[in-house]
Design a protein around this motif. Sequence first.
Motif, short mmCIF file in Angstrom:
data_model
loop_
_atom_site.label_atom_id
_atom_site.label_comp_id
_atom_site.label_asym_id
_atom_site.label_seq_id
_atom_site.Cartn_x
_atom_site.Cartn_y
_atom_site.Cartn_z
N LYS A 70 0.85 -1.18 0.00
CA LYS A 70 0.00 0.00 0.00
C LYS A 70 0.89 1.23 0.00
O LYS A 70 1.85 1.30 0.76
N CYS A 71 0.58 2.18 -0.83
CA CYS A 71 1.32 3.43 -0.89
C CYS A 71 1.14 4.17 0.44
O CYS A 71 0.05 4.19 1.00
N ASN A 72 2.21 4.78 0.94
CA ASN A 72 2.15 5.56 2.18
C ASN A 72 1.30 6.81 2.03
O ASN A 72 0.73 7.28 3.01
N ASN A 73 1.23 7.36 0.81
CA ASN A 73 0.64 8.67 0.61
C ASN A 73 -0.75 8.69 0.00
O ASN A 73 -1.40 9.74 0.00
N HIS A 77 -2.61 0.55 -4.32
CA HIS A 77 -1.96 -0.65 -3.78
C HIS A 77 -1.72 -1.67 -4.88
O HIS A 77 -2.26 -1.56 -5.98
N HIS A 109 5.66 9.64 -4.27
CA HIS A 109 5.20 8.92 -3.08
C HIS A 109 6.24 7.89 -2.63
O HIS A 109 7.25 7.67 -3.29
N LYS A 110 5.95 7.24 -1.50
CA LYS A 110 6.83 6.21 -0.95
C LYS A 110 6.00 5.07 -0.38
O LYS A 110 4.80 5.22 -0.16
N PHE A 111 6.65 3.94 -0.13
CA PHE A 111 6.05 2.88 0.69
C PHE A 111 7.14 2.34 1.59
O PHE A 111 8.32 2.42 1.27
N ASP A 112 6.76 1.84 2.74
CA ASP A 112 7.73 1.23 3.64
C ASP A 112 7.19 -0.10 4.15
O ASP A 112 6.06 -0.48 3.86
N SER A 114 6.05 -1.15 6.86
CA SER A 114 4.81 -1.15 7.65
C SER A 114 3.57 -1.21 6.77
O SER A 114 2.50 -1.59 7.22
N ASN A 115 3.70 -0.82 5.51
CA ASN A 115 2.57 -0.87 4.57
C ASN A 115 2.67 -2.05 3.61
O ASN A 115 2.06 -2.04 2.54
#
Length: 173
Positions: A70-73, A77, A109-112, A114-115
């Motif tokens: 899932k995208c952080n922003n 997904h 955007h970013k993802f990490d 946790s997502n």
Amino acid sequence: MKDEDKKTSPPAGSITLPYIQGVTEGLSRKIRKAGVLVHVKPTNTIRSMLVSPKDKPKKCDRSCVVYGIKCNNCSSHYIGETERPLRKRLAEHKREPSPVGTHLKSEGHKFDESNVKILDTDSRWLQRGIKESYYIASMDPDLNQDTGRHYLPPVYKPVIKSRDSGFSRESRD
């Protein structure tokens, strides 16, 4: 056989059964009538719940998984599967040729970690691919460019859409 004979005669043998409520009691009675000594052992013990000989691998070190990103922003997904360690596959997603990488670069955007969610695991290639197709069909990820490795006939759509997949649109917002 007299009551005195039952008490003095040695048992024909012994057996240890796992305790399963509603099953073990009746089975134990029948075995005891045959002259066998029955011992009952719990299947779950405090030790088995607390002691684990191995540490569980971190989420990103696991392999043979179906995963969701899932995208952080935003609510975008992606669903995918990999046989390799998830960490390696996630690194590839951050590069531009992938749909996730393209989204990240174009939108800033970013993802990490946790997502990233592990949706399922299966070491078998065919079954893992079918599971990936199932999750893509049920969750309708906007970053996927295809329906997965396997074609799921339309007859399955109503069943798939009625099931909760655990990474639904509601949880993305």
